[in-house]
Write a protein that holds these residues in place. Sequence first.
Motif, PDB file in Angstrom:
ATOM      1  N   VAL A  45      -8.590   1.557  -0.392  1.00 32.84           N
ATOM      2  CA  VAL A  45      -8.119   2.868   0.053  1.00 32.84           C
ATOM      3  C   VAL A  45      -8.482   3.105   1.517  1.00 32.84           C
ATOM      4  O   VAL A  45      -7.685   3.621   2.299  1.00 32.84           O
ATOM      5  N   CYS A  61      -6.757  -1.145   4.120  1.00 29.93           N
ATOM      6  CA  CYS A  61      -5.334  -1.518   4.177  1.00 29.93           C
ATOM      7  C   CYS A  61      -4.769  -1.916   2.825  1.00 29.93           C
ATOM      8  O   CYS A  61      -4.030  -2.890   2.703  1.00 29.93           O
ATOM      9  N   GLY A  62      -5.141  -1.181   1.786  1.00 29.90           N
ATOM     10  CA  GLY A  62      -4.490  -1.337   0.507  1.00 29.90           C
ATOM     11  C   GLY A  62      -4.672  -2.686  -0.155  1.00 29.90           C
ATOM     12  O   GLY A  62      -5.781  -3.217  -0.253  1.00 29.90           O
ATOM     13  N   VAL A  99      -3.114   1.091  -5.632  1.00 34.30           N
ATOM     14  CA  VAL A  99      -2.964   1.488  -4.226  1.00 34.30           C
ATOM     15  C   VAL A  99      -1.511   1.360  -3.778  1.00 34.30           C
ATOM     16  O   VAL A  99      -1.056   2.117  -2.907  1.00 34.30           O
ATOM     17  N   SER A 137       0.333   4.550  -2.434  1.00 29.73           N
ATOM     18  CA  SER A 137       0.928   4.463  -1.098  1.00 29.73           C
ATOM     19  C   SER A 137       2.389   4.882  -1.129  1.00 29.73           C
ATOM     20  O   SER A 137       2.883   5.551  -0.213  1.00 29.73           O
ATOM     21  N   HIS A 164      -2.427   3.835   2.407  1.00 31.42           N
ATOM     22  CA  HIS A 164      -3.161   2.591   2.185  1.00 31.42           C
ATOM     23  C   HIS A 164      -2.490   1.356   2.782  1.00 31.42           C
ATOM     24  O   HIS A 164      -3.136   0.568   3.472  1.00 31.42           O
ATOM     25  N   ASP A 165      -1.225   1.140   2.495  1.00 34.78           N
ATOM     26  CA  ASP A 165      -0.558  -0.103   2.891  1.00 34.78           C
ATOM     27  C   ASP A 165       0.271   0.081   4.158  1.00 34.78           C
ATOM     28  O   ASP A 165       0.848   1.147   4.400  1.00 34.78           O
ATOM     29  N   THR A 183      -8.358   8.540  -2.636  1.00 36.41           N
ATOM     30  CA  THR A 183      -7.180   8.788  -1.803  1.00 36.41           C
ATOM     31  C   THR A 183      -7.180  10.214  -1.260  1.00 36.41           C
ATOM     32  O   THR A 183      -6.904  10.446  -0.074  1.00 36.41           O
TER      33      THR A 183
END
Length: 345
Positions: free
Chosen positions: A137, A140-141, A169, A173, A203-204, A328
């Motif tokens: 979280v 970068c996911g 995630v 996202s 996240h991503d 999140t």
Amino acid sequence: MDAISKTERRKQSLSVVLSTYGPGLLVTAAVAMAAQFLSEHYGAPAMLMALLLGIAFHFLAEEGRCVAGIELSAKLVLRIGVALLGMRISVDLLIGLGGGTILLLVSAIVATILFGLVAARLLGRGWRLALLTSGAVAICGASAAMAIAAVLPRNEFSERNLIFTVLSVTVLSTLAMIGYPIVAEYLGLDGQATGIFFGGTIHDVAQVVGAGFSVSPEAGETATLVKLIRVTMLAPVVLIFSLVLRGVPQEGASIGKRAPLVPGFVLAFLVLAGFNSAGLVPVLASEVGMAISRWALLAGIVAVGMKTSLRRVLEVGGDAVALVVAETLFIAVFILAGMYYLGHS
């Protein structure tokens, strides 16, 4: 004879590659074109259309000839698109973010990981799941989840936790990509503030780019830069986890392959941004690069949508879902509070 045999081998290799990846790449390209068509004719954001259409074709990513190509689009093609965005980024934008914003991002990562450990304890979940979900979280996911899983001590739940984290995630996202633009508009955030909010919380990378450019070019560029600053924090976080957990016993080998300290697409993005800042990127090259980037991102986000399963994310248990959702929400509130403290609005 040798020359002929080499030529035949090349043809056979090319045939294997095309048969393996071709169907999935063609499907994602076709859906991306459909998303662009809907965007142009009905005024809907192309990124959002690509994601929703991708989710509608989720069954193609579960089995069949398209799986490998969809996976390639969701990873390599998408990262090429992100890397080429560096042609639109300059040092001036980084300077515009300021040291306060960068400090806010670092603080958010540390705070989210600590919050995850506390929340997991309150929910009765283990510290391994806490580090995995909070790290994913915060940074970068799915990419962070896989990198962190490689250094966490292994137990009987390691693979399950990794699969759950990647799925959760990704779903969150996706929801953030759709919902956060509404939040940004409600709060009256300008383009730069919107980009900081998206880049600092989603996240991503794919969904950050999609959310940002669905609002405005400024929001998209800022969100991408902010997100990539978060991505570069993956290396020190994984290194710290590895050093701290070195003495913890584990069952068998660690999961997966260790990720590079800095992902290749991040390096490419930074190199292109450096060239652009120095005035070394011709206008024509920049236009061509951005066109390729746009289509690569559309195809990539279609693939991300195809890989998103809303059903499987609930299989691990409600408390695990609550943990990721809480993390999140925490990072979103933390970033927004920090932005208002720094005067971003």
